[in-house]
Design an enzyme around this catalytic site. Structure first.
Site, PDB file in Angstrom:
ATOM      1  N   ARG A 251       0.819  -1.107   0.045  1.00 49.15           N
ATOM      2  CA  ARG A 251       0.029  -0.130  -0.081  1.00 49.15           C
ATOM      3  C   ARG A 251       0.833   1.152  -0.131  1.00 49.15           C
ATOM      4  NH1 ARG A 251      -1.328   2.678   4.553  1.00 49.15           N
ATOM      5  NH2 ARG A 251      -1.289   0.977   5.933  1.00 49.15           N
ATOM      6  N   HIS A 255      -3.649   4.161   4.739  1.00 49.37           N
ATOM      7  CA  HIS A 255      -4.632   3.143   4.969  1.00 49.37           C
ATOM      8  C   HIS A 255      -6.172   3.724   4.199  1.00 49.37           C
ATOM      9  CE1 HIS A 255      -7.216   0.039   6.499  1.00 49.37           C
ATOM     10  NE2 HIS A 255      -7.897   0.794   7.306  1.00 49.37           N
ATOM     11  N   TYR A 264       4.281   6.190  11.115  1.00 49.81           N
ATOM     12  CA  TYR A 264       4.270   4.664  11.336  1.00 49.81           C
ATOM     13  C   TYR A 264       5.141   3.970  10.442  1.00 49.81           C
ATOM     14  CZ  TYR A 264       0.243   3.900   8.779  1.00 49.81           C
ATOM     15  OH  TYR A 264      -0.481   3.699   7.428  1.00 49.81           O
TER      16      TYR A 264
END
Length: 357
Positions: A251, A255, A264
């Site tokens: 990805r 998200h 992160y």
């Protein structure tokens, strides 16, 4: 075990003895069509992301980087096969013929859904993580009892494999030999948690633990995904039971548009995966085979831009729902519970109007 490839990151063919024969029919013309699909799907995604950033959508779940996993698997489907999606399968929806403008209705809050699942043989977005695998398994079991020859496929991410729904679906499908293909887009991140925290073995190995034959393919290789999905669907139709495909992809974006992956995720990892870009890979293959020219590339870009323009137009021209439309289409027929809730909500809204003079 390394994921199976048919095309390397540099656009070189890999002669895999099991998968390569399954896409022997993909000649130059069909390869060009697959490349166009990839470009258009990416353009749909980028335009929808822009619309959300401009306040026209409440939310959007980007698929940037996962185009080959979706296009390759979707183009393996027969018309009668049924798709049970999660919330990121915009590329699958495009390949199933869904009007791109209808994909935005759910994310704009204009309808409960977005399109008729029976018309396109594909469900609308499922927000409850993993639930669609149970729905797909139940549907496949029912179709099997009715003697239907079609297969069922369900999509989910690596994070969903930590949900009980996925394990339950695996258990039922394996026990009853349901004609369902489980397609995991392992994009490495379950929101902010890496896949290494979801499982200590590959996701394909987890499927084998339930007695489900499993394969691990390069999810950024559209030909490998197409071949693996064709094999799994054929096995399901022939009565061989379920199969799990782990498509290893990445990805590239957040998200959802409410997420910030820089909090992160190390940017060096993004740079590493950019070298495995699914669009660049097929473009390099086509260049090596000497079939790309400026006319074709311009036509593909024009098609992508036209689709994006129509997407934007359809979004901005959407007739916004009224508050009371919330109760429309909950059931196919009138239902006393919904009628009662409608009356209660009407009373609630009327309480804000104040006294009249």
């Amino acid at each position: 075990m390394a994921p199976v490839q048919l095309v390397t990151e540099d656009g070189l063919r890999v002669d895999d003895q099991e998968l390569a024969p399954l896409v022997a029919d993909i000649d130059t013309r069909r390869l060009l069509d697959l490349y166009e699909d990839l470009v258009v799907v990416r353009r749909i995604d980028s335009e929808a992301t822009a619309l959300q950033r401009q306040g026209e959508l409440g939310l959007w779940a980007p698929l940037l980087g996962q185009e080959a996993a979706q296009v390759g698997s979707a183009r393996a489907l027969a018309e009668d096969d049924f798709v049970f999606a999660s919330y990121r399968e915009h590329g699958v929806a495009y390949c199933r013929g869904v009007d791109p403008t209808h994909m935005l209705r759910f994310w704009r809050g204009s309808t409960h859904s977005g399109w008729d699942p029976l018309q396109y043989r594909m469900t609308t977005p499922a927000i409850i993580v993993g639930c669609q695998a149970l729905h797909a398994t139940g549907y496949a079991m029912g179709a099997q009892l009715e003697g239907a020859a079609a297969a069922t496929i369900t999509y989910f991410g690596d994070g969903a494999t930590s949900q009980g729904d996925i394990s339950e679906a695996f258990g039922f499908a394996a026990s009853f030999q349901a004609a369902v293909v489980f397609f995991c887009q392992n994009n490495q991140w379950a929101i902010s948690e890496p896949v290494s925290l979801q499982t200590k073995v590959t996701i394909a190995e987890r499927g084998r633990g339930f007695g489900i034959p499993s394969v691990r393919v390069d999810g950024n290789d559209v030909l490998a995904v197409l071949a693996a999905t064709r094999a799994a669907l054929a096995g399901a139709r022939e009565g061989n039971g379920p199969m799990l495909i782990e498509a290893v992809t990445y990805r590239m974006g957040p998200h959802t548009t409410s997420d910030d992956p820089t909090r992160y995720r190390n940017s060096a990892l993004d740079e590493e995966w950019k070298l495995k870009d699914p669009l660049d890979r097929i473009k390099k293959l086509l260049e090596r085979e000497g079939v790309l020219d400026d006319t074709y590339l311009a036509r593909v870009q024009a098609q992508a831009d036209a689709t994006a323009a129509e997407l934007r137009r359809g979004c901005l021209e959407t007739v916004e729902p009224t508050a009371m439309s919330l109760f429309d289409h909950v059931y196919a027929d009138p239902h006393p519970l919904v009628d009662d809730e409608r009356r209660q909500f009407e009373t609630y809204l009327a309480s804000f109007e104040g006294p009249t003079r």
